[in-house]
Design an enzyme around this catalytic site. Structure first.
Site, mmCIF file in Angstrom:
data_model
loop_
_atom_site.group_PDB
_atom_site.id
_atom_site.type_symbol
_atom_site.label_atom_id
_atom_site.label_comp_id
_atom_site.label_asym_id
_atom_site.label_seq_id
_atom_site.Cartn_x
_atom_site.Cartn_y
_atom_site.Cartn_z
ATOM 1 N N VAL A 168 -36.132 34.842 88.782
ATOM 2 C CA VAL A 168 -36.529 36.033 88.020
ATOM 3 C C VAL A 168 -37.110 37.074 88.962
ATOM 4 O O VAL A 168 -38.100 36.839 89.629
ATOM 5 C CB VAL A 168 -37.573 35.670 86.943
ATOM 6 C CG1 VAL A 168 -37.994 36.913 86.177
ATOM 7 C CG2 VAL A 168 -37.023 34.608 86.008
ATOM 8 N N HIS A 169 -36.455 38.219 88.999
ATOM 9 C CA HIS A 169 -36.950 39.340 89.799
ATOM 10 C C HIS A 169 -36.804 40.563 88.913
ATOM 11 O O HIS A 169 -36.361 40.444 87.773
ATOM 12 C CB HIS A 169 -36.150 39.460 91.101
ATOM 13 C CG HIS A 169 -34.679 39.432 90.864
ATOM 14 N ND1 HIS A 169 -33.933 40.565 90.683
ATOM 15 C CD2 HIS A 169 -33.834 38.384 90.694
ATOM 16 C CE1 HIS A 169 -32.670 40.203 90.442
ATOM 17 N NE2 HIS A 169 -32.589 38.897 90.448
ATOM 18 N N GLY A 170 -37.148 41.730 89.397
ATOM 19 C CA GLY A 170 -37.127 42.935 88.574
ATOM 20 C C GLY A 170 -35.860 43.128 87.766
ATOM 21 O O GLY A 170 -35.891 43.357 86.560
ATOM 22 N N GLY B 272 -35.531 40.362 85.157
ATOM 23 C CA GLY B 272 -36.652 40.482 84.244
ATOM 24 C C GLY B 272 -36.468 41.587 83.236
ATOM 25 O O GLY B 272 -36.714 41.405 82.044
#
Length: 163
Positions: free
Chosen positions: A16-18, A21
């Site tokens: 999960v990253h920007g 997300g």
């Protein structure tokens, strides 16, 4: 035991990253993000970093592969799940364990020594190829797609080009 409402099952070595997300959650309308990975399930620092990039309206859980297999069928129908795994091996373990995944979204598998690059974001090792072939033979659809508005590409087509 119900069938969990898994909207998207995604393999992304960044988990999960920007981008995941916000973009994926918002586009598919997920309200629960499940990160299925043994290492992250024990790593609070990584968990905190991932929690920071998702909206407050979305729940996030960090489960080991085993726990995911054991409890995902208990998910309530209103839980719209984005299931994120780190590797093809993790996905294979979950599917073999009975997690009802019919289609895998392959977002990012970083390049490393000895891997073949299939696309800008996906590189595979011999073991990855073997696992993807097994998943394909089990009837699982495999699609490479970085972000939701990008056209999905069939992974098996990309694999044929590099073999």
């Amino acid at each position: 035991m119900g069938t969990p409402n898994i909207l998207v099952a995604r393999i992304d070595n960044r988990l999960v990253h920007g981008q995941v997300g916000m973009t994926w959650v918002n586009t598919i309308g997920a309200n629960l993000l499940i990160v299925a990975n043994d290492a992250v399930a024990k790593d609070e620092v990584q968990q905190n970093l991932m929690e920071m990039v998702i909206p407050d309206t979305v729940g996030i859980r960090f489960f080991t592969l085993d726990k995911t297999i054991r409890i995902i069928s208990k998910a309530a129908p209103f839980q719209k799940i984005l299931l994120v795994m780190k590797t093809p091996q993790d996905a294979f373990t979950l599917i073999k364990g009975g997690v009802p995944i019919k289609k895998l979204n392959i977002g990012n598998l970083h390049f490393a020594e000895g891997k073949k690059q299939l696309s800008a974001t996906v590189s595979v090792s011999e073991e990855d190829v073997e696992i993807f072939n097994r998943l394909h033979s089990m009837g699982i659809r495999l699609e490479v797609q970085g972000i939701p508005n990008e056209r999905a590409t069939d992974l098996m087509t990309l694999l044929k080009k590099v073999q």
